[in-house]
Design an enzyme around this catalytic site. Structure first.
Site, PDB file in Angstrom:
ATOM      1  CG  MET A  98      -1.984  -1.115   1.101  1.00  0.00           C
ATOM      2  SD  MET A  98      -3.143  -1.182   2.486  1.00  0.00           S
ATOM      3  CE  MET A  98      -4.190   0.234   2.136  1.00  0.00           C
ATOM      4  N   GLY A 147       1.977   3.644  -5.034  1.00  0.00           N
ATOM      5  CA  GLY A 147       1.640   4.328  -6.278  1.00  0.00           C
ATOM      6  C   GLY A 147       1.092   3.421  -7.366  1.00  0.00           C
ATOM      7  CE  LYS A 148      -0.609  -1.673  -4.788  1.00  0.00           C
ATOM      8  NZ  LYS A 148      -0.262  -0.753  -3.688  1.00  0.00           N
ATOM      9  CD  GLU A 190      -6.873  -1.752  -4.402  1.00  0.00           C
ATOM     10  OE1 GLU A 190      -6.194  -2.704  -3.948  1.00  0.00           O
ATOM     11  OE2 GLU A 190      -6.654  -0.572  -4.108  1.00  0.00           O
ATOM     12  CB  VAL A 191      -5.438  -7.721  -9.434  1.00  0.00           C
ATOM     13  CG1 VAL A 191      -5.658  -6.892 -10.682  1.00  0.00           C
ATOM     14  CG2 VAL A 191      -4.031  -7.597  -8.901  1.00  0.00           C
ATOM     15  CB  CYS A 195      11.799  -2.281   4.733  1.00  0.00           C
ATOM     16  SG  CYS A 195      12.464  -2.389   6.405  1.00  0.00           S
TER      17      CYS A 195
END
Length: 184
Positions: A8, A11-12, A83-84, A177
């Site tokens: 999340m 920037g997708k 949102e696949v 991370c």
């Protein structure tokens, strides 16, 4: 097929919206689909965390997804899916026969908040996309590149068990991370 994957706040959705706008500006008919479960901002639009939007068709379930894809295949130059991770794993089987003739652009989380692959995302990778863009965010723990999404409880503590799917935003999730993810 192009896949934009990552945690999340990476920037997708923004990348997907940019791709849709670019396709449409070049005259390509582009159908945009989003799963009904993603009701955080707007039922009829894909909305990025930065507020950018594009209109979309809301997909109710697996049958409706198949209908929408088959309908779009009759006239569209491109299909975009946001949102696949919320679509069924059969999404990959549905887009595979379309991908030779129609540009498929998809965005979503690769892993859940427990570090496990979302089945639909993993299945899309098996379709052998032309391009995979692995996007990162800034780790809320140390500031490094974040590749995971962590769910937090009301006290700010990491949630390490429970339901995999719980729609939410910054009130419940944060990018971390791998090192910070594994510490918690």
């Amino acid at each position: 097929m192009i896949l934009y994957l990552g945690p999340m706040w990476a920037g997708k959705t923004t990348a997907l919206i940019d791709e849709v706008r670019s396709l449409r500006q070049s005259g390509q008919i582009t159908v945009v689909l989003k799963p009904r479960i993603d009701n955080r901002y707007d039922a009829r639009r894909i909305v990025s965390h930065t507020g950018r939007t594009v209109s979309a068709t809301l997909v109710r379930d697996e049958d409706h997804l198949a209908e929408a894809l088959n309908f779009a295949a009759g006239f569209a130059d491109a299909i975009a899916l946001d949102e696949v991770q919320f679509f069924p794993p059969t999404l990959a089987d549905m887009v595979r026969p379309l991908a030779d003739d129609i540009r498929i652009v998809a965005a979503g989380l690769d892993r859940d908040c427990f570090g496990e692959w979302f089945p639909s995302t993993r299945a899309l990778l098996d379709v052998l996309p032309n391009e995979v863009a692995w996007l990162t965010a800034k780790c809320e723990g140390c500031g490094q590149a974040a590749q995971r999404t962590r769910r937090f409880d009301g006290d700010g503590k990491a949630v390490t068990s429970g339901d995999v799917v719980q729609v939410g935003g910054s009130e419940a999730y944060g990018p971390v991370c791998i090192e910070c993810f594994e510490k918690e």
